[in-house]
Design a protein around this motif. Structure first.
Motif: not given
Length: 307
Positions: A164-166, A169-172, A201-204, A286-298
């Motif tokens: 996941x990009x910084x 992560x900064x939006x946590x 886990x990277x977003x807490x 609630x939503x659909x996300x196509x695999x796999x983009x760590x930023x979209x998921x985070x």
């Protein structure tokens, strides 16, 4: 079996949402029979001329130009620990869409489409030689059919970025002490489970991992019996294609259960396209996300816990 095998695929959408699917069955160089979900298949064709290129992964037989696109063609026998498929010009290629891109899978022969219930698609037995390449098994005509973990094979050939990009992560934000700290993740692919776990886990958030929709529903009901699910779980992230119970059916069951019905559900799948957006609405995810983009998921996790 090439020309008309997929002509009616667009009429088959009514199967989805009823815990049903259709498998296209094929063989490699052994007697063993394999299956792939028809919804991932774009086309089946006689293997076109393959072009060898420098620095191709050993599992990639070559690239082909198909309908204006350059498609890598993967030897599925080699990819699952078998011998290379000889005489590719006399074999078949299954063109499929996985994880936002098109791939070609070189196979020995293509057989037929079989209408199945996900309840008949079972997790692979432990200890089988190729079990780490399988997401499921089933029986057709008294013969074992193996469903390959294509995501694992693709990840071996071209690993995706899992970080996941910084920026995300900064939006946590600091979580209130009473807020739930867990996310339930359901996926039959070991690679996908690891990727999603790392992003969440990277977003807490802590992750509870299960392997299919049936196991997810059992876990949710078990948690709800212990106390309010909303104080324990921030959201559910579920694959769509899974043995025994698919993600659409899992979502439908969650919405029917008074102790679970308001859970935030994100469907996360290598199946892509407009069809999924319609199904998400139909089953109440609630939503659909196509695999796999760590930023979209985070980002999806952070948005879900805010709402």
């Amino acid at each position: 079996m090439t020309g008309g095998v997929l002509d009616s695929v667009n009429q088959r959408t009514q199967l989805v949402g009823q815990n049903r699917l259709e498998l296209l069955t094929f063989r490699l160089m052994r007697k063993q029979r394999f299956g792939i979900n028809v919804f991932k298949v774009k086309e089946v064709l006689q293997c076109p001329r393959l072009t060898a290129m420098a620095n191709l992964h050993p599992l990639v037989k070559g690239v082909a130009h198909i309908r204006g696109q350059t498609v890598s063609v993967i030897d599925m026998s080699l990819a699952t620990g078998g011998p290379a498929i000889p005489d590719p010009e006399n074999r078949f290629v299954i063109i499929a869409e996985f994880n936002r891109s098109m791939q070609g899978f070189l196979v020995g022969s293509v057989e037929r489409i079989v209408n199945m219930n996900w309840e008949k698609i079972l997790p692979p037995p432990q200890g089988t030689g190729r079990s780490h390449y399988l997401t499921a098994v089933t029986e057709i005509d008294n013969e074992l059919v193996e469903v390959l973990d294509v995501e694992k094979i693709l990840n071996e050939i071209a690993p995706v970025n899992e970080d996941v990009s910084e920026e995300v992560l900064s939006k946590r934000e600091e979580r209130e002490e009473s807020a739930p700290s867990q996310v339930l993740v359901a996926d039959d692919s070991s690679v996908a489970r690891r990727q999603v776990k790392r992003a969440v886990e990277s977003v807490g958030y802590d992750v509870i991992l299960v392997q299919d929709g049936k196991e997810a529903l059992e876990k949710l009901k078990e948690m709800a019996a212990e106390g309010s699910i909303y104080s324990q779980l921030a959201l559910v992230i579920s694959d769509i294609e899974m043995p025994e119970m698919d993600g659409y059916t899992l979502t439908t069951e969650i919405r029917k259960d008074s102790s679970l019905k308001d859970l935030h559900v994100v469907l996360h799948s290598s199946l892509s396209g407009v069809f999924n957006e319609a199904m998400v609405e139909r089953v109440g995810a609630n939503s659909f996300i196509a695999k796999f983009d760590p930023d979209e998921l985070g980002s999806a996790v952070l948005e879900a816990v805010k709402s």
